[in-house]
Scaffold this active site. Structure first.
Site, PDB file in Angstrom:
ATOM      1  N   TYR A 141     -19.227  44.807 100.351  1.00 30.64           N
ATOM      2  CA  TYR A 141     -18.843  43.426 100.034  1.00 30.64           C
ATOM      3  C   TYR A 141     -17.487  43.359  99.330  1.00 30.64           C
ATOM      4  O   TYR A 141     -16.868  42.302  99.267  1.00 30.64           O
ATOM      5  CB  TYR A 141     -19.910  42.735  99.177  1.00 30.64           C
ATOM      6  N   LYS A 192     -28.838  55.437 103.775  1.00 31.00           N
ATOM      7  CA  LYS A 192     -28.810  55.699 105.224  1.00 31.00           C
ATOM      8  C   LYS A 192     -28.012  56.997 105.363  1.00 31.00           C
ATOM      9  O   LYS A 192     -27.009  57.079 106.076  1.00 31.00           O
ATOM     10  CB  LYS A 192     -28.143  54.505 105.938  1.00 31.00           C
ATOM     11  N   ASP A 224     -33.842  51.461 106.995  1.00 29.76           N
ATOM     12  CA  ASP A 224     -34.640  50.848 108.058  1.00 29.76           C
ATOM     13  C   ASP A 224     -36.129  51.067 107.802  1.00 29.76           C
ATOM     14  O   ASP A 224     -36.950  50.160 107.936  1.00 29.76           O
ATOM     15  CB  ASP A 224     -34.214  51.373 109.445  1.00 29.76           C
ATOM     16  N   ASP A 248     -29.155  43.366  99.023  1.00 28.11           N
ATOM     17  CA  ASP A 248     -29.115  41.939  99.356  1.00 28.11           C
ATOM     18  C   ASP A 248     -30.237  41.615 100.338  1.00 28.11           C
ATOM     19  O   ASP A 248     -31.023  40.679 100.159  1.00 28.11           O
ATOM     20  CB  ASP A 248     -27.734  41.647  99.992  1.00 28.11           C
ATOM     21  N   ASP A 252     -34.357  39.981  99.507  1.00 29.29           N
ATOM     22  CA  ASP A 252     -34.836  38.729 100.109  1.00 29.29           C
ATOM     23  C   ASP A 252     -36.147  38.966 100.852  1.00 29.29           C
ATOM     24  O   ASP A 252     -37.058  38.127 100.824  1.00 29.29           O
ATOM     25  CB  ASP A 252     -33.802  38.158 101.089  1.00 29.29           C
TER      26      ASP A 252
END
Ligand code: NAD
Length: 359
Positions: A141, A192, A224, A248, A252
């Site tokens: 980001y 990852k 994942d 992020d 959620d």
């Protein structure tokens, strides 16, 4: 000496929900001796409309000098076509980076009263209590270079950079291990590392920092798989730590396990325990101004503020108990309402929490 809270309602439902949180703070001031002063300022789209900037200097200065920041939410349809540099979300990202709020704590707790409101089976989620620790000021980001460029063949190409220094991973690792020490002492680091070198380094640093916390059981999971496990068997997790983008998305996802995004608070901390406290949801323009928004995530964010930045654990617990009381009274905003409950609006829910505090 009194502590200062910068109150930044922002846009959309931000204004309505922060009003309820302020009611709670006023009650704590008046009836329970909380020594704070509050000062309001604009951020996000409302600030852009007022001054042309989503993060005016006066707002940033107020946030810098305050002991804690209470934020509603930013954004809305009205500002979607603005240049990205002045979009409301820039106000939020600017606050996070200017205040160096690198550690985002996002609890996902299921209130037993709301177990049936989750989209997952009750037995999968009942008793759920996860803490997600998300790195907030680094990663993709913020990484440079970034942008959209035109290639020689005139095709456009978008690019961003996933980047972390060892020191950035180390400091979030310490927050995560310290958090785990206060809980069930299990930490799962999400990466990852099989594909991305940056997260290979992330894993290496996590393993190194773990040596300082021998009591904490550290495990690793690819992102994942973590997404899958969160909906398959979420109770296997105690504390999860991950980078900005993975956090992020996963937080959620974890939020929905608890029934409503309107129930979950968050804290974003700097290295000195100064923090910005906000619900994890956005400005919900679809229900803004209709007295429909659930203010409990914002009220619970005040509890986190009292606990982490203002050293008032007892009052934090009082707020959490008051929220428990209103849920036991079957009071529900529309997002958590099911037949047989008492449906209330945003403002009535705020009043109910204040009454429960005083009872
Ligand atoms: P959102 O979280 O605002 O809304 C998603 C859905 O959840 C909507 O249906 C909304 O009505 C509902 N919802 C959210 N909060 C609720 C609450 N307290 N009570 C009841 N229902 C609630 O996400 P979105 O729709 O993707 O984004 C809307 C705007 O918010 C966008 O401009 C986005 O950029 C912004 N946003 C801001 C933040 C922030 O300020 N931290 C975070 C996410 C999104």
């Amino acid at each position: 000496m009194s502590k200062k809270i910068a109150v930044l309602p922002g846009d959309g439902i931000g204004v309505e929900i922060v009003d309820q949180a302020v009611k709670v703070l006023e009650c704590l001031k008046k009836d329970f001796g909380l020594n704070v002063e509050m000062e309001h300022a604009l951020v996000g789209g409302s600030a852009y409309d007022d001054s042309g900037s989503p993060l005016p200097e006066a707002t940033l200065n107020l946030a810098k000098e305050a002991d804690a920041v209470l934020l509603g939410a930013v954004g809305g349809y009205k500002w979607e076509s603005l240049d990205i540099a002045v979009r409301p979300e820039k106000g939020l990202l600017g606050l996070r980076s200017e205040l160096e709020l690198f550690a985002n704590l996002r609890p996902a707790i299921l209130y037993p009263q709301l177990a049936h409101a989750s989209t997952l089976k009750e037995e999968v989620v009942s008793g759920l209590d996860i803490m997600i620790v998300r790195e907030l000021t680094g990663g993709i980001y913020f990484g440079q270079p970034r942008g959209i460029r035109t290639l020689e063949n005139n095709e456009k190409q978008g690019f961003n950079t996933l980047i972390y220094k060892e020191s950035e991973v180390e400091r979030i690792a310490h927050v995560a291990f310290e958090t785990a020490m206060k809980r069930d002492k299990r930490l799962c680091s999400i990466d990852k590392a099989n594909v991305l070198e940056c997260t290979e380094l992330w894993r290496e640093v996590m393993i190194r920092v773990a040596q300082q916390y021998p009591e904490v059981e550290l495990s690793h999971m690819y992102v994942d798989n973590a997404a899958m496990q969160l909906v398959r068997a979420p109770k296997q997790f105690d504390v999860m730590v991950t980078n900005n983008m993975f956090g992020d998305i996963l937080s959620d996802c974890a939020a929905m396990l608890t029934g409503s995004i309107g129930m979950l608070p968050s804290a974003s901390m700097d290295k000195n325990q100064k923090g910005m406290y906000e619900p994890i949801h956005g400005s919900a323009p679809d229900i803004a101004g209709q007295d429909m928004a659930n203010p409990l995530a914002t009220i619970l964010s005040v509890a986190m503020m009292l606990r982490y930045s203002l050293g008032a654990e007892e009052l934090a617990v009082k707020i959490e108990n008051a929220v428990d009381t209103v849920l036991n009274q079957n009071l529900r905003t529309a997002d958590i309402y099911t037949e047989g409950d008492v449906k209330v609006g945003t403002s009535a829910m705020g009043d109910a929490v204040v009454s429960a505090l005083k009872a």
